[in-house]
Write an enzyme that holds these catalytic residues in place. Structure first.
Site, PDB file in Angstrom:
ATOM      1  N   PHE A  94       5.631  14.631   3.688  1.00 52.43           N
ATOM      2  CA  PHE A  94       5.515  15.626   4.763  1.00 52.43           C
ATOM      3  C   PHE A  94       6.859  15.939   5.414  1.00 52.43           C
ATOM      4  CE2 PHE A  94       5.641  11.874   7.471  1.00 52.43           C
ATOM      5  CZ  PHE A  94       6.354  12.335   8.569  1.00 52.43           C
ATOM      6  N   LYS A 151       2.389  19.125  -5.960  1.00 46.36           N
ATOM      7  CA  LYS A 151       1.328  18.621  -5.087  1.00 46.36           C
ATOM      8  C   LYS A 151       2.033  18.231  -3.792  1.00 46.36           C
ATOM      9  CE  LYS A 151      -0.464  15.567  -3.279  1.00 46.36           C
ATOM     10  NZ  LYS A 151      -0.468  15.491  -1.789  1.00 46.36           N
ATOM     11  N   GLU A 160      -0.320  17.020   2.249  1.00 50.23           N
ATOM     12  CA  GLU A 160      -1.446  17.732   2.855  1.00 50.23           C
ATOM     13  C   GLU A 160      -1.241  17.945   4.361  1.00 50.23           C
ATOM     14  OE1 GLU A 160      -1.187  14.744   1.590  1.00 50.23           O
ATOM     15  OE2 GLU A 160      -2.933  13.471   1.932  1.00 50.23           O
ATOM     16  N   ARG A 161      -0.155  17.369   4.921  1.00 50.84           N
ATOM     17  CA  ARG A 161       0.102  17.547   6.364  1.00 50.84           C
ATOM     18  C   ARG A 161       0.713  18.906   6.678  1.00 50.84           C
ATOM     19  NH1 ARG A 161      -2.526  13.756   6.722  1.00 50.84           N
ATOM     20  NH2 ARG A 161      -1.956  11.645   6.138  1.00 50.84           N
ATOM     21  N   SER A 186       6.411   7.163   0.625  1.00 49.92           N
ATOM     22  CA  SER A 186       6.551   5.772   1.076  1.00 49.92           C
ATOM     23  C   SER A 186       6.601   4.821  -0.133  1.00 49.92           C
ATOM     24  CB  SER A 186       5.383   5.423   1.992  1.00 49.92           C
ATOM     25  OG  SER A 186       4.173   5.621   1.294  1.00 49.92           O
ATOM     26  N   CYS A 221      14.192   9.932   5.802  1.00 56.12           N
ATOM     27  CA  CYS A 221      14.444   8.742   4.973  1.00 56.12           C
ATOM     28  C   CYS A 221      15.892   8.310   5.083  1.00 56.12           C
ATOM     29  CB  CYS A 221      14.077   9.016   3.533  1.00 56.12           C
ATOM     30  SG  CYS A 221      15.207  10.155   2.746  1.00 56.12           S
ATOM     31  N   GLU A 226       9.683  -0.061   7.861  1.00 56.26           N
ATOM     32  CA  GLU A 226      10.105   1.281   8.264  1.00 56.26           C
ATOM     33  C   GLU A 226       9.170   1.753   9.375  1.00 56.26           C
ATOM     34  OE1 GLU A 226       9.375   4.328   5.263  1.00 56.26           O
ATOM     35  OE2 GLU A 226      11.276   5.278   5.789  1.00 56.26           O
TER      36      GLU A 226
HETATM   37  P1  NAD Z   1       3.320   9.153   1.775  1.00 53.67           P
HETATM   38  O1  NAD Z   1       3.694   8.120   0.785  1.00 53.67           O
HETATM   39  O2  NAD Z   1       2.203   8.869   2.721  1.00 53.67           O
HETATM   40  O3  NAD Z   1       2.891  10.513   1.020  1.00 53.67           O
HETATM   41  C1  NAD Z   1       3.699  11.102   0.030  1.00 53.67           C
HETATM   42  C2  NAD Z   1       2.812  11.836  -0.958  1.00 53.67           C
HETATM   43  O4  NAD Z   1       1.937  10.895  -1.592  1.00 53.67           O
HETATM   44  C3  NAD Z   1       1.947  12.901  -0.330  1.00 53.67           C
HETATM   45  O5  NAD Z   1       1.939  14.040  -1.164  1.00 53.67           O
HETATM   46  C4  NAD Z   1       0.563  12.244  -0.254  1.00 53.67           C
HETATM   47  O6  NAD Z   1      -0.487  13.172  -0.392  1.00 53.67           O
HETATM   48  C5  NAD Z   1       0.582  11.305  -1.443  1.00 53.67           C
HETATM   49  N1  NAD Z   1      -0.239  10.099  -1.201  1.00 53.67           N
HETATM   50  C6  NAD Z   1      -0.484   9.496  -0.010  1.00 53.67           C
HETATM   51  N2  NAD Z   1      -1.277   8.417  -0.184  1.00 53.67           N
HETATM   52  C7  NAD Z   1      -1.507   8.322  -1.505  1.00 53.67           C
HETATM   53  C8  NAD Z   1      -2.254   7.402  -2.313  1.00 53.67           C
HETATM   54  N3  NAD Z   1      -2.897   6.369  -1.778  1.00 53.67           N
HETATM   55  N4  NAD Z   1      -2.293   7.596  -3.637  1.00 53.67           N
HETATM   56  C9  NAD Z   1      -1.641   8.642  -4.202  1.00 53.67           C
HETATM   57  N5  NAD Z   1      -0.915   9.549  -3.487  1.00 53.67           N
HETATM   58  C10 NAD Z   1      -0.850   9.391  -2.159  1.00 53.67           C
HETATM   59  O7  NAD Z   1       4.662   9.550   2.561  1.00 53.67           O
HETATM   60  P2  NAD Z   1       4.830  10.530   3.791  1.00 53.67           P
HETATM   61  O8  NAD Z   1       4.271   9.874   5.005  1.00 53.67           O
HETATM   62  O9  NAD Z   1       4.375  11.899   3.451  1.00 53.67           O
HETATM   63  O10 NAD Z   1       6.434  10.575   3.903  1.00 53.67           O
HETATM   64  C11 NAD Z   1       7.186   9.625   4.582  1.00 53.67           C
HETATM   65  C12 NAD Z   1       7.749   8.587   3.646  1.00 53.67           C
HETATM   66  O11 NAD Z   1       8.544   9.203   2.625  1.00 53.67           O
HETATM   67  C13 NAD Z   1       8.696   7.613   4.334  1.00 53.67           C
HETATM   68  O12 NAD Z   1       8.459   6.322   3.836  1.00 53.67           O
HETATM   69  C14 NAD Z   1      10.082   8.098   3.933  1.00 53.67           C
HETATM   70  O13 NAD Z   1      11.095   7.126   3.969  1.00 53.67           O
HETATM   71  C15 NAD Z   1       9.823   8.560   2.546  1.00 53.67           C
HETATM   72  N6  NAD Z   1      10.829   9.497   2.086  1.00 53.67           N
HETATM   73  C16 NAD Z   1      11.714   9.063   1.155  1.00 53.67           C
HETATM   74  C17 NAD Z   1      12.710   9.904   0.714  1.00 53.67           C
HETATM   75  C18 NAD Z   1      13.695   9.455  -0.329  1.00 53.67           C
HETATM   76  O14 NAD Z   1      14.389  10.293  -0.890  1.00 53.67           O
HETATM   77  N7  NAD Z   1      13.800   8.172  -0.612  1.00 53.67           N
HETATM   78  C19 NAD Z   1      12.800  11.201   1.230  1.00 53.67           C
HETATM   79  C20 NAD Z   1      11.860  11.615   2.171  1.00 53.67           C
HETATM   80  C21 NAD Z   1      10.866  10.749   2.599  1.00 53.67           C
END
Ligand code: NAD
Length: 500
Positions: free
Chosen positions: A150, A174, A177-178, A227, A282, A385
């Site tokens: 998101f 994909k 969804e937020r 994450s 991140c 985090e």
């Molecule tokens: P998230 O992991 O909750 O969601 C990311 C994606 O995964 C979304 O599209 C979501 O729909 C999907 N998802 C969520 N739960 C899932 C599951 N159980 N099974 C399969 N898919 C699932 O992350 P977020 O809250 O959207 O974003 C924040 C996180 O992303 C933080 O941890 C941040 O550090 C990380 N991030 C990392 C980078 C990087 O380059 N390393 C960059 C941006 C964000």
């Protein structure tokens, strides 16, 4: 009436048919402003079938023509910058300048990908043996997919689909969804730029759509950013299904402040890097590590008034705010829970933002800024985090201890050192086991023509995002060894016999 988003499949806006939806909030007011369909396996598979039919023709389109589509797309992004930023802020909560930065850092990768004809050039060895030449070419993978978080709904999709498309692949996005508005707008703009139908598709969804991507046999590669637990899951299952997978996870970025650093500069840097975008980056700095008690005392003294001056509010306040709300009520509750945990563990909460309230926005997901001093490595607020406006200060007695903290942490996305000593800076950059290092730069996000990626639990996979790595990730190398026994005699006369 609440807006209902669609998917973008086969070049059309398509209504969801699964009957499942997720609410999309305005984080500043706490109101549900839209709902987004959550795709079923059948919907995802349908998009893949369309992508697979469209992709060979696109791969056969020469790279220069493909690059021209991206060039036109850059023009459209600039044309619609204000519109994109507003839609992004309305769903994410970040300020308008931050939202424009989100689009801009994606746009820069699109610009880089316009160099596809150069970047896709193969290799050639002339005369590897008698009449033998060897050449390598880079070919598109086919149908590729990306799953995005998101917090950068414009930048991260562009980091994935721009190189994928430039290389001749079809791409299924994909998004989170937020905040699905901007990904859908980007797909529309690509089509306006001349991209054939089916080459970019947006399938909204949650775990069901993600699992459908992982298990779909036609999809060749998966890019993920989000994450760490989800990154690890997608990497493991995707690889065991034989796909090419790169997953970028969470972070806990340390900033070391040496006794010789310009402390005003370091404090200003920590304000931007720790609290900007409500800490939902991140590459945010979440741990400050001053070296020596005196450095720590002076740093805290400089941080407190700066933190107290931070202006928190809705994006509609324009340039008058420093950061906005966090993305959901659940994210806010989790941050506040972590803060309570920090207090219970004995950390010293020197700036307490728990009572923060904003008149007229009582239901918004705002979190006031927090500063913890005397945090220790055994505490959960240090290990995990938080992804909110919370900075932890861990005091180190020496440079070696500070370096050891950054090295021993399981995350390794980014880190920074503030110092006037070139020797210390050089030693730090060379020894620390983290992917992106800043020297007097708090958020060292590399520009588009370098690559982006962490180490340790911040990444799963071999290649980084954007830069030359992206062109490797989105292509396969094919190497041809050819032998044409020479028919040319010395002196230039053609010898047909030698060809028999
Ligand atoms: P998230 O992991 O909750 O969601 C990311 C994606 O995964 C979304 O599209 C979501 O729909 C999907 N998802 C969520 N739960 C899932 C599951 N159980 N099974 C399969 N898919 C699932 O992350 P977020 O809250 O959207 O974003 C924040 C996180 O992303 C933080 O941890 C941040 O550090 C990380 N991030 C990392 C980078 C990087 O380059 N390393 C960059 C941006 C964000």
């Amino acid at each position: 009436m609440t807006t209902e988003f669609t998917h973008f499949i086969g070049g059309e806006h398509v209504k969801g048919t699964s009957g499942r939806f997720a609410d999309v909030f305005n984080p500043a007011t706490g109101e549900v402003q839209a709902r987004v369909p959550l795709a079923s396996v059948a919907e995802l598979d349908h998009a893949v079938t369309i992508a697979a039919a469209a992709q060979p023709k696109w791969a056969a389109t020469n790279p220069q023509r493909r690059a021209r589509v991206l060039m036109a797309f850059v023009g459209l992004l600039n044309r619609d910058m204000d519109k994109l930023a507003k839609a992004l802020s309305r769903e994410h909560g970040k300020t308008i300048p931050d939202a424009k930065g989100d689009v801009q850092r994606g746009l820069e990768v699109v610009e880089y990908c316009i160099g596809a004809p150069e970047l896709l050039k193969g290799e050639y060895t002339d005369g590897a043996g008698p009449g033998i030449d060897i050449y390598s070419m880079r070919q598109a993978l086919g149908v590729t997919a990306g799953i995005t978080p998101f917090n950068f709904p414009a930048m991260i999709p562009m980091w994935m689909f721009a190189p994928a498309i430039a290389c001749g692949n079809a791409f299924i996005l994909k998004p989170s969804e937020r905040d699905p508005s901007v990904p859908l707008m980007l797909a529309e703009l690509l089509e306006e730029a001349g991209l054939p139908k089916g080459i970019i598709q947006v399938v909204n969804g949650d775990k069901e759509a993600v699992d459908a991507i992982i298990d779909n046999e036609t999809i060749q590669s998966i890019g993920f950013v989000g994450s760490t637990p989800i990154a690890e899951y997608i990497y493991g299952r995707g690889c065991s299904n034989g796909k090419r997978v790169q997953c970028f996870g969470g972070a806990k970025n340390h900033m070391i402040i040496m006794p010789d650093a310009d402390l005003d500069q370091a404090a200003d840097a920590l304000i931007g890097a720790g609290y900007g975008a409500a800490g939902e980056r991140c590459m945010a700095i979440s741990v400050a590590v001053p070296v020596g008690e005196e450095t720590a005392d002076r740093l805290i003294e400089k941080l407190i008034p700066r933190i107290e001056k931070l202006r928190v509010g809705p994006y509609t306040s324009g340039d008058d705010i420093d950061y906005g709300p966090v993305v959901t009520a659940a994210a806010k509750a989790n941050i506040l829970k972590m803060i309570e945990g920090g207090i219970a563990a004995g950390a010293d909460l020197v700036v307490d933002g728990r009572g923060f309230k904003l008149q007229g926005y009582e239901d918004g997901f705002f979190v006031g800024p927090h500063l913890f001093d005397r945090v220790t490595p055994d505490m959960e607020i240090y290990q995990k985090e938080i992804f909110g406006p919370v900075l932890s200060c861990v005091r180190a007695a020496s440079y070696e201890e500070a370096l050891g903290l950054a090295m021993d942490h399981e995350m390794g996305n980014g880190t920074a050192i503030f110092t006037r000593d070139g020797d210390a800076a050089r030693d730090f950059a060379s020894r620390v086991n983290v992917g992106m290092i800043g020297i007097n730069v708090p958020i060292p996000v590399p520009l588009a023509y370098h690559t982006f990626g962490g180490w340790k639990k911040s990444v799963f996979g071999d290649l980084n995002q954007h830069g030359p790595d992206a062109f490797k990730f989105y292509t396969r190398t094919k190497t041809v060894t050819s032998r044409w026994p020479s028919g040319i005699k010395q002196g230039g006369e053609f010898n047909f016999k030698a060809m028999d």
